[in-house]
Enzyme design. Structure first.
Site, PDB file in Angstrom:
ATOM      1  N   GLN A  95       9.124 -35.506 -31.597  1.00 22.02           N
ATOM      2  CA  GLN A  95       9.283 -35.458 -30.142  1.00 22.02           C
ATOM      3  C   GLN A  95      10.693 -35.839 -29.686  1.00 22.02           C
ATOM      4  O   GLN A  95      10.934 -35.961 -28.483  1.00 22.02           O
ATOM      5  CB  GLN A  95       8.256 -36.385 -29.458  1.00 22.02           C
ATOM      6  CG  GLN A  95       6.812 -36.012 -29.724  1.00 22.02           C
ATOM      7  CD  GLN A  95       6.423 -34.664 -29.134  1.00 22.02           C
ATOM      8  OE1 GLN A  95       7.115 -34.108 -28.278  1.00 22.02           O
ATOM      9  NE2 GLN A  95       5.305 -34.109 -29.584  1.00 22.02           N
ATOM     10  N   ASP A 113      10.085 -40.392 -37.364  1.00 23.24           N
ATOM     11  CA  ASP A 113       9.322 -39.203 -36.980  1.00 23.24           C
ATOM     12  C   ASP A 113      10.001 -38.635 -35.732  1.00 23.24           C
ATOM     13  O   ASP A 113       9.878 -39.176 -34.640  1.00 23.24           O
ATOM     14  CB  ASP A 113       7.872 -39.609 -36.703  1.00 23.24           C
ATOM     15  CG  ASP A 113       7.043 -38.465 -36.119  1.00 23.24           C
ATOM     16  OD1 ASP A 113       7.617 -37.428 -35.753  1.00 23.24           O
ATOM     17  OD2 ASP A 113       5.814 -38.630 -36.022  1.00 23.24           O
ATOM     18  N   CYS A 139      -3.915 -36.908 -30.934  1.00 15.82           N
ATOM     19  CA  CYS A 139      -3.709 -37.328 -32.331  1.00 15.82           C
ATOM     20  C   CYS A 139      -3.154 -38.750 -32.405  1.00 15.82           C
ATOM     21  O   CYS A 139      -2.274 -39.041 -33.231  1.00 15.82           O
ATOM     22  CB  CYS A 139      -2.769 -36.379 -33.076  1.00 15.82           C
ATOM     23  SG  CYS A 139      -3.462 -34.757 -33.266  1.00 15.82           S
ATOM     24  N   HIS A 148       1.611 -41.102 -34.150  1.00 12.59           N
ATOM     25  CA  HIS A 148       0.771 -39.915 -34.301  1.00 12.59           C
ATOM     26  C   HIS A 148      -0.010 -40.078 -35.611  1.00 12.59           C
ATOM     27  O   HIS A 148       0.473 -40.727 -36.548  1.00 12.59           O
ATOM     28  CB  HIS A 148       1.705 -38.697 -34.392  1.00 12.59           C
ATOM     29  CG  HIS A 148       1.038 -37.365 -34.394  1.00 12.59           C
ATOM     30  ND1 HIS A 148       0.475 -36.827 -35.531  1.00 12.59           N
ATOM     31  CD2 HIS A 148       0.873 -36.448 -33.412  1.00 12.59           C
ATOM     32  CE1 HIS A 148      -0.018 -35.635 -35.244  1.00 12.59           C
ATOM     33  NE2 HIS A 148       0.207 -35.376 -33.966  1.00 12.59           N
ATOM     34  N   LYS A 175       8.300 -27.048 -32.317  1.00  8.38           N
ATOM     35  CA  LYS A 175       8.496 -27.861 -31.110  1.00  8.38           C
ATOM     36  C   LYS A 175       9.936 -27.770 -30.604  1.00  8.38           C
ATOM     37  O   LYS A 175      10.276 -28.310 -29.575  1.00  8.38           O
ATOM     38  CB  LYS A 175       8.145 -29.320 -31.395  1.00  8.38           C
ATOM     39  CG  LYS A 175       6.649 -29.549 -31.673  1.00  8.38           C
ATOM     40  CD  LYS A 175       6.357 -31.027 -31.776  1.00  8.38           C
ATOM     41  CE  LYS A 175       5.065 -31.327 -32.508  1.00  8.38           C
ATOM     42  NZ  LYS A 175       3.861 -31.077 -31.729  1.00  8.38           N
TER      43      LYS A 175
END
Ligand code: PLP
Length: 404
Positions: free
Chosen positions: A202, A199, A363, A122, A225
Site C-alpha cells: 500500500q 510490506d 484481510c 494484512h 496495485k
C-alpha cells in the site's frame, strides 16, 4: 499538478456506467484500474514478440528476454535498488512475503526465535510467519497501536531481545491508512542487528520509495496495485541477504547445473525465479511504473492526500460517523462505519449508486478484533480519483444513512 481529466482518459474503464450511473471506483487498495498503455504493451508483446525467455537462441526469445530484463531495470530504478540482482519477480506481495518467511525461517530461525510484526498487518504478513511457526516453533511478537491507529514505538523497542531475528511490518495500513515510520523502525531494528521486511503493497502505489534511503533489507509490492497487471509482483532484497537465503522453489531457470547427485543454483535474482516467469506481465509492470513515474510519485501522493483530507472532512460531518484510523500520517485509505449500519449493507447500497467500495475485514482480522468491529466500509483512492467522486461518496453515505 497533472491534468486529472486528461489522465482519466488513459483509463477506459472509468468511462463506463454501472446500474445506469457513472462508475465511482473507490476500491483502489484492493486493485487499481489499468491505463491503456499497460494493456497495449502486453497485447503488443503477445502479438509480436512472444517466446519463452532466457535460454532461447532465436530472435524472438532474445527479444522477449531483453524486454523482461529491461523491466527488471525499470523496477530497480523505481525502487532505487543498487542492482537488478536485488529485484526478484514474484506473483505479488503475498508471494514475496512468503518467500522471505520461508527462506529466512529455514536459514536463520530456530525454535524459540522471534519475528516482530504489528497489530495492523494484512494476513499475508501474519500467516506466512505462522507457517514458519508451525514448522520451526518460532514466536510472533506484535507491536501494539493506539486508538488513532499509530504504532507504539516505545512498545516496539521493548519487543527486541536476544531471540529477535527479523521485523516484518507494513509500510501503510490497508485498513487505517496509517503511514508507519518505517525509516525509524528500521534504524531501531538495525541497532539490534535485526533485518527488516517492509510490506509495501500500500505504499509503492502512493509515494516515492527509495529502498536505499529506507535501508530496508526486504521490500515487497504487487504489480496490480501500482497500475500494472495482476499475477506479478516484486521482492527487493539486499544482495547480502538474498545471497545467504536458500532457494524458494526448485525447477528450471533457478539452476546452474543439475545431476541426480548434485545440483548448483543460478546466481541472483534467478535463484528465486523457478519456472517460466510471467515475462509479459513484467513488460506491463514496467510500463505502469514508467506511467506513474512520468506523472510523478510526489504529485500522485499530493493529489491523493488532498482527496483523503477532503474525504475525512466530508465524512466527519455525517451524524454517527465513526472513522477508523485517525493517524497523523494518513494515506489514501479511509475506513468508516455509520451508526449501527452493517458494513455490507452500506457497501451494497453504495454499489447501487455506482460507488465501488470494499467492505469486510480487509484481510486483517486481528486488526478488526483490536478495533472491536467485525468489518468496515473502506474507500481508497487512486491517482485518477476526483473531488467530485469524494462528494458522490459522501452524498451516497448520507443517503444510505437516512434510509436506516
Ligand atoms: N499487504 C497489504 C498491506 C495489502 O494491502 C495486500 C493486498 O491487499 C497484500 C499484502 C497482499 O497483496 P497481494 O494480494 O497482491 O499479494
Amino acid at each position: 499538478m497533472y491534468d486529472i481529466e486528461e489522465v482519466r482518459k488513459d483509463f477506459p474503464i472509468l468511462g463506463r456506467e454501472v446500474y445506469g450511473r457513472p462508475l465511482v471506483y473507490l476500491d483502489n487498495a484492493a486493485t487499481v484500474q489499468k491505463p491503456r498503455c499497460v494493456v497495449e504493451a502486453m497485447a503488443d508483446e503477445y502479438y509480436n514478440v512472444n517466446a519463452n525467455v532466457h535460454r532461447g537462441v532465436h530472435f524472438l526469445s532474445q527479444q522477449a528476454t531483453e524486454l523482461h530484463e529491461a523491466a527488471r531495470e525499470t523496477v530497480r530504478r523505481f525502487l532505487n535498488a543498487r542492482s537488478t540482482a536485488e529485484v526478484v519477480f514474484t506473483r505479488g506481495t503475498t508471494e514475496s512475503i512468503n518467500l522471505v518467511a520461508s527462506c529466512f525461517g529455514e536459514a536463520f530461525m530456530r525454535e524459540g526465535d522471534e519475528v516482530i510484526v504489528s497489530e495492523m498487518e494484512h494476513h499475508a504478513n501474519i500467516v506466512s510467519w505462522q507457517l514458519v511457526q508451525a514448522r520451526k516453533g518460532i514466536r510472533l511478537r506484535v507491536i501494539p497501536m493506539n486508538d488513532r491507529g499509530e504504532l507504539l514505538l516505545d512498545e516496539y523497542e521493548k519487543l527486541f531481545n536476544g531471540r529477535t531475528r527479523i521485523v516484518s511490518v507494513t509500510h501503510v495500513s490497508n485498513v487505517l491508512g496509517t503511514v508507519n515510520p518505517v525509516r525509524r523502525m528500521i534504524e531501531t531494528a538495525h541497532a539490534h542487528g535485526v533485518p527488516v521486511l517492509v510490506d509495501g503493497a500500500q505504499s509503492a502505489p502512493h509515494m516515492a520509495v527509495d529502498v536505499q534511503a529506507l535501508d530496508c533489507d526486504f521490500f515487497a509490492f504487487s504489480g496490480h496495485k501500482v497500475y500494472g497487471p495482476t499475477g506479478i509482483g516484486v521482492l527487493y532484497g539486499k544482495e547480502s541477504w538474498l545471497d545467504r537465503l536458500p532457494p524458494y522453489m526448485g525447477g528450471g531457470e533457478m539452476i546452474g547445473h543439475v545431476s541426480f547427485d548434485h545440483t548448483t543454483f543460478a546466481g541472483l535474482p534467478l535463484k528465486f525465479e523457478a519456472g517460466t516467469p510471467d515475462y509479459v506481465a513484467s513488460t506491463g509492470l514496467a510500463r505502469a511504473l514508467d506511467y506513474v513515474s512520468r506523472l510523478g510519485m510526489d504529485r500522485i501522493q499530493a493529489h491523493e492526500r488532498e482527496l483523503t483530507r477532503y474525504a475525512l472532512k466530508r465524512l466527519r460531518r455525517i451524524p454517527d460517523m465513526r472513522i477508523l484510523g485517525e493517524a497523523e500520517e494518513h494515506d489514501a485509505v479511509v475506513s468508516f462505519l455509520v451508526g449501527n449500519i452493517h458494513h455490507l449493507d452500506m457497501g451494497t447500497l453504495l454499489d447501487r449508486l455506482g460507488i465501488a467500495v470494499r467492505t469486510g475485514h480487509h484481510c486483517a482480522e486481528p486488526l478488526m478484533r483490536r478495533l472491536g468491529v467485525e468489518g468496515t466500509v473502506r474507500a481508497s483512492f487512486g491517482l485518477y480519483n476526483t473531488m467530485a467522486e469524494v462528494d458522490a461518496l459522501a452524498e451516497g453515505v448520507e443517503r444510505v444513512a437516512k434510509m436506516f
